[in-house]
Write a protein that holds these residues in place. Structure first.
Motif, PDB file in Angstrom:
ATOM      1  N   MET A  88      26.375   8.782 -56.861  1.00  0.00           N
ATOM      2  CA  MET A  88      25.516   7.631 -57.076  1.00  0.00           C
ATOM      3  C   MET A  88      24.743   7.332 -55.798  1.00  0.00           C
ATOM      4  SD  MET A  88      28.006   5.074 -59.219  1.00  0.00           S
ATOM      5  CE  MET A  88      26.815   3.731 -59.107  1.00  0.00           C
ATOM      6  N   PRO A  89      23.412   7.133 -55.878  1.00  0.00           N
ATOM      7  CA  PRO A  89      22.652   6.846 -54.667  1.00  0.00           C
ATOM      8  C   PRO A  89      23.050   5.504 -54.061  1.00  0.00           C
ATOM      9  CG  PRO A  89      21.284   6.559 -56.634  1.00  0.00           C
ATOM     10  CD  PRO A  89      22.569   7.198 -57.076  1.00  0.00           C
ATOM     11  N   ASN A  90      23.142   5.461 -52.757  1.00  0.00           N
ATOM     12  CA  ASN A  90      23.516   4.248 -52.041  1.00  0.00           C
ATOM     13  C   ASN A  90      22.303   3.336 -51.952  1.00  0.00           C
ATOM     14  OD1 ASN A  90      24.801   2.370 -50.434  1.00  0.00           O
ATOM     15  ND2 ASN A  90      24.449   3.523 -48.548  1.00  0.00           N
ATOM     16  N   TYR A  91      22.322   2.222 -52.650  1.00  0.00           N
ATOM     17  CA  TYR A  91      21.187   1.296 -52.683  1.00  0.00           C
ATOM     18  C   TYR A  91      21.220   0.407 -51.455  1.00  0.00           C
ATOM     19  CZ  TYR A  91      17.949  -2.261 -54.373  1.00  0.00           C
ATOM     20  OH  TYR A  91      16.883  -3.135 -54.497  1.00  0.00           O
ATOM     21  N   VAL A  92      20.144   0.449 -50.665  1.00  0.00           N
ATOM     22  CA  VAL A  92      20.081  -0.312 -49.416  1.00  0.00           C
ATOM     23  C   VAL A  92      18.896  -1.271 -49.482  1.00  0.00           C
ATOM     24  CG1 VAL A  92      19.900  -0.200 -46.906  1.00  0.00           C
ATOM     25  CG2 VAL A  92      21.058   1.636 -48.145  1.00  0.00           C
ATOM     26  N   LYS A 114       3.836  -5.598 -59.738  1.00  0.00           N
ATOM     27  CA  LYS A 114       4.051  -6.990 -60.138  1.00  0.00           C
ATOM     28  C   LYS A 114       5.488  -7.277 -60.536  1.00  0.00           C
ATOM     29  CE  LYS A 114       0.684  -7.192 -63.193  1.00  0.00           C
ATOM     30  NZ  LYS A 114      -0.333  -7.732 -64.111  1.00  0.00           N
ATOM     31  N   HIS A 115       6.131  -6.345 -61.225  1.00  0.00           N
ATOM     32  CA  HIS A 115       7.541  -6.576 -61.533  1.00  0.00           C
ATOM     33  C   HIS A 115       8.267  -5.298 -61.914  1.00  0.00           C
ATOM     34  CE1 HIS A 115       6.622  -6.561 -65.906  1.00  0.00           C
ATOM     35  NE2 HIS A 115       5.582  -7.254 -65.583  1.00  0.00           N
ATOM     36  N   PHE A 116       9.528  -5.244 -61.475  1.00  0.00           N
ATOM     37  CA  PHE A 116      10.441  -4.152 -61.789  1.00  0.00           C
ATOM     38  C   PHE A 116      11.355  -4.595 -62.935  1.00  0.00           C
ATOM     39  CE2 PHE A 116       9.299  -2.962 -57.515  1.00  0.00           C
ATOM     40  CZ  PHE A 116       9.509  -1.592 -57.419  1.00  0.00           C
ATOM     41  N   THR A 117      11.718  -3.656 -63.784  1.00  0.00           N
ATOM     42  CA  THR A 117      12.794  -3.862 -64.749  1.00  0.00           C
ATOM     43  C   THR A 117      13.718  -2.658 -64.684  1.00  0.00           C
ATOM     44  OG1 THR A 117      11.458  -2.878 -66.535  1.00  0.00           O
ATOM     45  CG2 THR A 117      11.405  -5.282 -66.308  1.00  0.00           C
ATOM     46  N   GLY A 118      14.943  -2.829 -65.180  1.00  0.00           N
ATOM     47  CA  GLY A 118      15.905  -1.742 -65.149  1.00  0.00           C
ATOM     48  C   GLY A 118      16.763  -1.777 -63.906  1.00  0.00           C
ATOM     49  N   LYS A 119      17.287  -0.627 -63.543  1.00  0.00           N
ATOM     50  CA  LYS A 119      18.164  -0.484 -62.391  1.00  0.00           C
ATOM     51  C   LYS A 119      17.576   0.547 -61.429  1.00  0.00           C
ATOM     52  CE  LYS A 119      22.275  -1.628 -65.105  1.00  0.00           C
ATOM     53  NZ  LYS A 119      23.623  -1.189 -65.552  1.00  0.00           N
ATOM     54  N   PRO A 120      18.064   0.598 -60.190  1.00  0.00           N
ATOM     55  CA  PRO A 120      17.504   1.547 -59.223  1.00  0.00           C
ATOM     56  C   PRO A 120      17.453   2.990 -59.727  1.00  0.00           C
ATOM     57  CG  PRO A 120      18.918  -0.001 -58.093  1.00  0.00           C
ATOM     58  CD  PRO A 120      19.087  -0.277 -59.566  1.00  0.00           C
ATOM     59  N   GLY A 121      18.496   3.421 -60.442  1.00  0.00           N
ATOM     60  CA  GLY A 121      18.535   4.808 -60.897  1.00  0.00           C
ATOM     61  C   GLY A 121      17.592   5.123 -62.040  1.00  0.00           C
ATOM     62  N   SER A 122      17.055   4.090 -62.692  1.00  0.00           N
ATOM     63  CA  SER A 122      16.118   4.281 -63.799  1.00  0.00           C
ATOM     64  C   SER A 122      15.368   2.977 -64.013  1.00  0.00           C
ATOM     65  CB  SER A 122      16.852   4.694 -65.076  1.00  0.00           C
ATOM     66  OG  SER A 122      15.951   4.833 -66.160  1.00  0.00           O
ATOM     67  N   PHE A 123      14.146   2.900 -63.492  1.00  0.00           N
ATOM     68  CA  PHE A 123      13.426   1.636 -63.543  1.00  0.00           C
ATOM     69  C   PHE A 123      12.013   1.815 -64.099  1.00  0.00           C
ATOM     70  CE2 PHE A 123      12.530   3.203 -59.180  1.00  0.00           C
ATOM     71  CZ  PHE A 123      11.144   3.134 -59.155  1.00  0.00           C
ATOM     72  N   THR A 124      11.437   0.684 -64.451  1.00  0.00           N
ATOM     73  CA  THR A 124      10.033   0.602 -64.847  1.00  0.00           C
ATOM     74  C   THR A 124       9.336  -0.358 -63.901  1.00  0.00           C
ATOM     75  OG1 THR A 124      10.530   1.021 -67.185  1.00  0.00           O
ATOM     76  CG2 THR A 124       8.435  -0.037 -66.690  1.00  0.00           C
ATOM     77  N   LEU A 125       8.181   0.055 -63.413  1.00  0.00           N
ATOM     78  CA  LEU A 125       7.401  -0.772 -62.497  1.00  0.00           C
ATOM     79  C   LEU A 125       6.015  -1.004 -63.094  1.00  0.00           C
ATOM     80  CD1 LEU A 125       6.661  -2.173 -59.841  1.00  0.00           C
ATOM     81  CD2 LEU A 125       6.240   0.097 -58.852  1.00  0.00           C
ATOM     82  N   ALA A 176      14.806  -5.592 -53.054  1.00  0.00           N
ATOM     83  CA  ALA A 176      15.552  -6.844 -53.032  1.00  0.00           C
ATOM     84  C   ALA A 176      17.021  -6.594 -53.359  1.00  0.00           C
ATOM     85  CB  ALA A 176      14.952  -7.818 -54.035  1.00  0.00           C
ATOM     86  N   LYS A 177      17.868  -7.534 -52.931  1.00  0.00           N
ATOM     87  CA  LYS A 177      19.283  -7.441 -53.278  1.00  0.00           C
ATOM     88  C   LYS A 177      19.445  -7.454 -54.797  1.00  0.00           C
ATOM     89  CE  LYS A 177      20.936  -9.474 -48.961  1.00  0.00           C
ATOM     90  NZ  LYS A 177      21.642 -10.613 -48.317  1.00  0.00           N
ATOM     91  N   LYS A 178      18.665  -8.290 -55.462  1.00  0.00           N
ATOM     92  CA  LYS A 178      18.550  -8.237 -56.915  1.00  0.00           C
ATOM     93  C   LYS A 178      17.353  -7.345 -57.219  1.00  0.00           C
ATOM     94  CE  LYS A 178      18.020 -11.009 -61.104  1.00  0.00           C
ATOM     95  NZ  LYS A 178      17.804 -12.378 -61.652  1.00  0.00           N
ATOM     96  N   PHE A 179      17.604  -6.125 -57.649  1.00  0.00           N
ATOM     97  CA  PHE A 179      16.576  -5.084 -57.694  1.00  0.00           C
ATOM     98  C   PHE A 179      15.300  -5.525 -58.390  1.00  0.00           C
ATOM     99  CE2 PHE A 179      14.689  -1.389 -59.896  1.00  0.00           C
ATOM    100  CZ  PHE A 179      14.260  -0.681 -58.778  1.00  0.00           C
TER     101      PHE A 179
END
Length: 202
Positions: free
Chosen positions: A22-26, A112-123, A65-68
């Motif tokens: 799992m990628p380390n989210y920083v 403008k906004h992200f949805t999903g999680k770091p490993g699979s997101f929509t921007l 962000a801490k909240k992706f």
């Protein structure tokens, strides 16, 4: 008993392996590293084939962000830096028939906004090319973080989308016997590394 123990160890092994991969989210503020960022595109040519190219001059910043889903991104690309490995074609692409770089030397993207999680997101964000700003949607993934030899924290993102060039007033329309010389749909692929410049509070 041995069978149950073996099964338990197998499950534990694969669980730990999956966790390790799992990628380390920083979270943090990041500056795009232009030396390790590619903005590539692919477009149909003469109906039967494709032409690939890239833009070599890319700069910008993104915040993880801490909240992706609160993350942000801004990028600027010099249209003069278009590169298809054919000098004559690149000059044509810089002309008024395509990007008109004398009038519009840069294009921009503001997420403008992200949805999903770091490993699979929509921007979703605003892409500006020439005199047009249009909302586009990228699909992407955060691929991990690492400390480089200089001690910098680096992260990487991969994203892609598809646009219609004519939506952005790139209206070149030469025809050949079986259709358009240049397709309308353009696939854009972005692979970027960011260097951490600061922390975030949320």
């Amino acid at each position: 008993m041995k069978t149950k123990l073996s099964l338990a160890l197998t499950v534990l092994f694969f669980s730990l392996s999956a966790f390790a991969l799992m990628p380390n989210y920083v979270p943090g503020q990041y500056k795009i590293d232009p030396d390790h960022t590619r903005v590539d595109f692919v477009i149909n040519h003469f109906v039967i084939s494709e032409v690939e190219g890239r833009f070599n001059d890319v700069k910008g910043n993104f915040l993880l962000a801490k909240k992706f889903t609160l993350s942000t991104v801004e990028a600027e690309i010099a249209t003069t830096s278009i590169d298809t490995a054919v000098a004559k074609r690149d000059e044509h692409l810089r002309s008024k028939e395509f990007f008109d770089v004398a009038t519009y030397p840069r294009m921009t993207f503001v997420g403008k906004h992200f949805t999903g999680k770091p490993g699979s997101f929509t921007l979703v964000g605003d892409l500006t090319i020439k005199d047009v700003t249009k909302e586009v949607t990228f699909r992407g993934k955060y691929t991990g973080s690492v400390k480089d030899p200089m001690g910098n924290e680096r992260v990487a993102l991969n994203m892609s989308t598809k646009i219609n060039r004519k939506d952005f007033h790139i209206n070149y329309d030469q025809k050949i016997d079986i259709g358009p010389a240049v397709g309308d749909d353009v696939t854009i692929m972005i692979r970027t590394e960011g260097i951490k410049t600061g922390d975030v509070s949320k």
